[in-house]
Design a protein around this motif. Structure first.
Motif, PDB file in Angstrom:
ATOM      1  N   HIS A   1      30.723  62.083  31.866  1.00 25.60           N
ATOM      2  CA  HIS A   1      30.915  60.826  32.233  1.00 25.60           C
ATOM      3  C   HIS A   1      31.884  60.591  33.453  1.00 25.60           C
ATOM      4  O   HIS A   1      33.038  61.218  33.504  1.00 25.60           O
ATOM      5  CB  HIS A   1      31.197  59.761  31.138  1.00 25.60           C
ATOM      6  N   GLU A   2      31.659  59.659  34.443  1.00 27.28           N
ATOM      7  CA  GLU A   2      32.335  59.604  35.566  1.00 27.28           C
ATOM      8  C   GLU A   2      33.505  58.500  35.104  1.00 27.28           C
ATOM      9  O   GLU A   2      33.165  57.515  34.110  1.00 27.28           O
ATOM     10  CB  GLU A   2      31.492  58.906  36.465  1.00 27.28           C
ATOM     11  N   VAL A   3      34.512  58.612  35.286  1.00 27.21           N
ATOM     12  CA  VAL A   3      35.709  57.667  34.766  1.00 27.21           C
ATOM     13  C   VAL A   3      36.194  57.020  36.037  1.00 27.21           C
ATOM     14  O   VAL A   3      36.400  57.519  37.214  1.00 27.21           O
ATOM     15  CB  VAL A   3      36.874  58.464  34.226  1.00 27.21           C
ATOM     16  N   MET A   4      36.358  55.899  35.936  1.00 23.45           N
ATOM     17  CA  MET A   4      36.779  54.804  37.099  1.00 23.45           C
ATOM     18  C   MET A   4      38.042  54.205  36.710  1.00 23.45           C
ATOM     19  O   MET A   4      38.157  53.755  35.644  1.00 23.45           O
ATOM     20  CB  MET A   4      35.906  53.945  37.302  1.00 23.45           C
ATOM     21  N   VAL A   5      39.101  54.556  37.590  1.00 22.02           N
ATOM     22  CA  VAL A   5      40.413  54.031  37.249  1.00 22.02           C
ATOM     23  C   VAL A   5      40.639  52.927  38.281  1.00 22.02           C
ATOM     24  O   VAL A   5      40.580  53.023  39.367  1.00 22.02           O
ATOM     25  CB  VAL A   5      41.481  55.015  37.457  1.00 22.02           C
ATOM     26  N   CYS A   6      41.100  51.675  37.637  1.00 22.50           N
ATOM     27  CA  CYS A   6      41.266  50.382  38.631  1.00 22.50           C
ATOM     28  C   CYS A   6      42.628  49.738  38.477  1.00 22.50           C
ATOM     29  O   CYS A   6      43.130  49.931  37.435  1.00 22.50           O
ATOM     30  CB  CYS A   6      40.194  49.445  38.396  1.00 22.50           C
ATOM     31  N   PRO A   7      43.231  49.319  39.496  1.00 27.15           N
ATOM     32  CA  PRO A   7      44.328  48.824  39.446  1.00 27.15           C
ATOM     33  C   PRO A   7      44.366  47.567  38.678  1.00 27.15           C
ATOM     34  O   PRO A   7      43.247  46.873  38.772  1.00 27.15           O
ATOM     35  CB  PRO A   7      44.774  48.729  40.864  1.00 27.15           C
ATOM     36  N   LEU A   8      45.451  46.948  37.944  1.00 28.87           N
ATOM     37  CA  LEU A   8      45.298  45.709  37.232  1.00 28.87           C
ATOM     38  C   LEU A   8      45.330  44.713  38.180  1.00 28.87           C
ATOM     39  O   LEU A   8      44.890  43.607  37.771  1.00 28.87           O
ATOM     40  CB  LEU A   8      46.576  45.616  36.138  1.00 28.87           C
ATOM     41  N   GLU A   9      45.836  44.935  39.470  1.00 26.52           N
ATOM     42  CA  GLU A   9      45.778  43.800  40.313  1.00 26.52           C
ATOM     43  C   GLU A   9      44.427  43.821  40.883  1.00 26.52           C
ATOM     44  O   GLU A   9      44.131  42.540  41.642  1.00 26.52           O
ATOM     45  CB  GLU A   9      46.626  44.165  41.558  1.00 26.52           C
ATOM     46  N   GLY A  10      43.396  44.528  40.681  1.00 23.96           N
ATOM     47  CA  GLY A  10      42.131  44.507  41.158  1.00 23.96           C
ATOM     48  C   GLY A  10      41.105  43.605  40.069  1.00 23.96           C
ATOM     49  O   GLY A  10      40.052  43.598  40.128  1.00 23.96           O
ATOM     50  N   VAL A  11      41.677  43.373  38.674  1.00 27.00           N
ATOM     51  CA  VAL A  11      40.894  42.542  37.919  1.00 27.00           C
ATOM     52  C   VAL A  11      40.621  41.238  38.106  1.00 27.00           C
ATOM     53  O   VAL A  11      41.462  40.608  38.743  1.00 27.00           O
ATOM     54  CB  VAL A  11      41.681  42.707  36.372  1.00 27.00           C
ATOM     55  N   SER A  12      39.602  40.751  38.137  1.00 29.74           N
ATOM     56  CA  SER A  12      38.817  39.475  38.677  1.00 29.74           C
ATOM     57  C   SER A  12      38.261  38.759  37.355  1.00 29.74           C
ATOM     58  O   SER A  12      37.469  39.093  36.705  1.00 29.74           O
ATOM     59  CB  SER A  12      37.830  39.534  39.669  1.00 29.74           C
ATOM     60  N   HIS A  13      38.941  37.408  37.286  1.00 23.15           N
ATOM     61  CA  HIS A  13      38.465  36.469  36.214  1.00 23.15           C
ATOM     62  C   HIS A  13      37.396  35.646  36.690  1.00 23.15           C
ATOM     63  O   HIS A  13      38.071  34.769  37.501  1.00 23.15           O
ATOM     64  CB  HIS A  13      39.674  35.865  35.426  1.00 23.15           C
ATOM     65  N   VAL A  14      36.441  35.761  36.621  1.00 20.32           N
ATOM     66  CA  VAL A  14      35.266  34.873  37.384  1.00 20.32           C
ATOM     67  C   VAL A  14      34.948  33.673  36.501  1.00 20.32           C
ATOM     68  O   VAL A  14      34.425  33.766  35.391  1.00 20.32           O
ATOM     69  CB  VAL A  14      33.818  35.953  37.488  1.00 20.32           C
ATOM     70  N   PRO A  15      35.400  32.360  37.300  1.00 24.19           N
ATOM     71  CA  PRO A  15      35.063  31.231  36.422  1.00 24.19           C
ATOM     72  C   PRO A  15      33.683  30.958  36.841  1.00 24.19           C
ATOM     73  O   PRO A  15      33.017  31.036  37.742  1.00 24.19           O
ATOM     74  CB  PRO A  15      36.141  30.391  37.232  1.00 24.19           C
ATOM     75  N   ALA A  16      33.335  29.960  35.598  1.00 22.07           N
ATOM     76  CA  ALA A  16      32.178  29.045  36.074  1.00 22.07           C
ATOM     77  C   ALA A  16      32.157  28.108  37.195  1.00 22.07           C
ATOM     78  O   ALA A  16      33.167  27.206  37.090  1.00 22.07           O
ATOM     79  CB  ALA A  16      31.433  28.380  34.708  1.00 22.07           C
ATOM     80  N   PRO A  17      31.370  28.120  37.987  1.00 16.60           N
ATOM     81  CA  PRO A  17      31.598  27.054  39.109  1.00 16.60           C
ATOM     82  C   PRO A  17      31.128  25.634  38.400  1.00 16.60           C
ATOM     83  O   PRO A  17      31.791  24.489  38.866  1.00 16.60           O
ATOM     84  CB  PRO A  17      30.381  27.234  40.004  1.00 16.60           C
TER      85      PRO A  17
END
Length: 107
Positions: free
Chosen positions: A9-25
């Protein structure tokens, strides 16, 4: 030969600063176009909000990704209020509005 269970499996490591909380428009019923674990690109449609007060055939409101990364979480409840989180995305690059030390404020 005992291969590690994650070796295929490919493992993807992302920074916490890259987490996006997408809101409902807008408020309404969410129709997801992507599933948790799917890759997403900036500007890609991940969901649509169907207005409940509209007429039959009324335009749906698009919800798009603001990062290149993975869709991690989507709402269990399909009815959302304006501004409510619709999705949590893990982006590959830090987002300018995500500040170190304030990363858990959105939970």
């Amino acid at each position: 030969d005992h291969a590690h269970p994650l070796a295929e499996h490919e493992v993807m490591v992302c920074p916490l600063e890259g987490v996006s909380h997408v809101p409902a428009p807008v408020g309404g019923l969410v129709s997801y176009k992507k599933r948790p674990g799917d890759t997403v690109k900036t500007g890609e449609l991940i969901a649509e909000i169907i207005p409940l007060h509209g007429v039959i055939g009324a335009a749906r409101h698009p919800v798009v990704s603001d990062v290149d990364g993975l869709l991690i979480v989507q709402q269990y409840m399909k009815l959302v209020r304006p501004g409510q989180r619709v999705a949590l995305l893990a982006g590959e690059k830090p987002l300018p509005h995500r500040k170190t030390g304030q990363l858990l404020n959105d939970f």
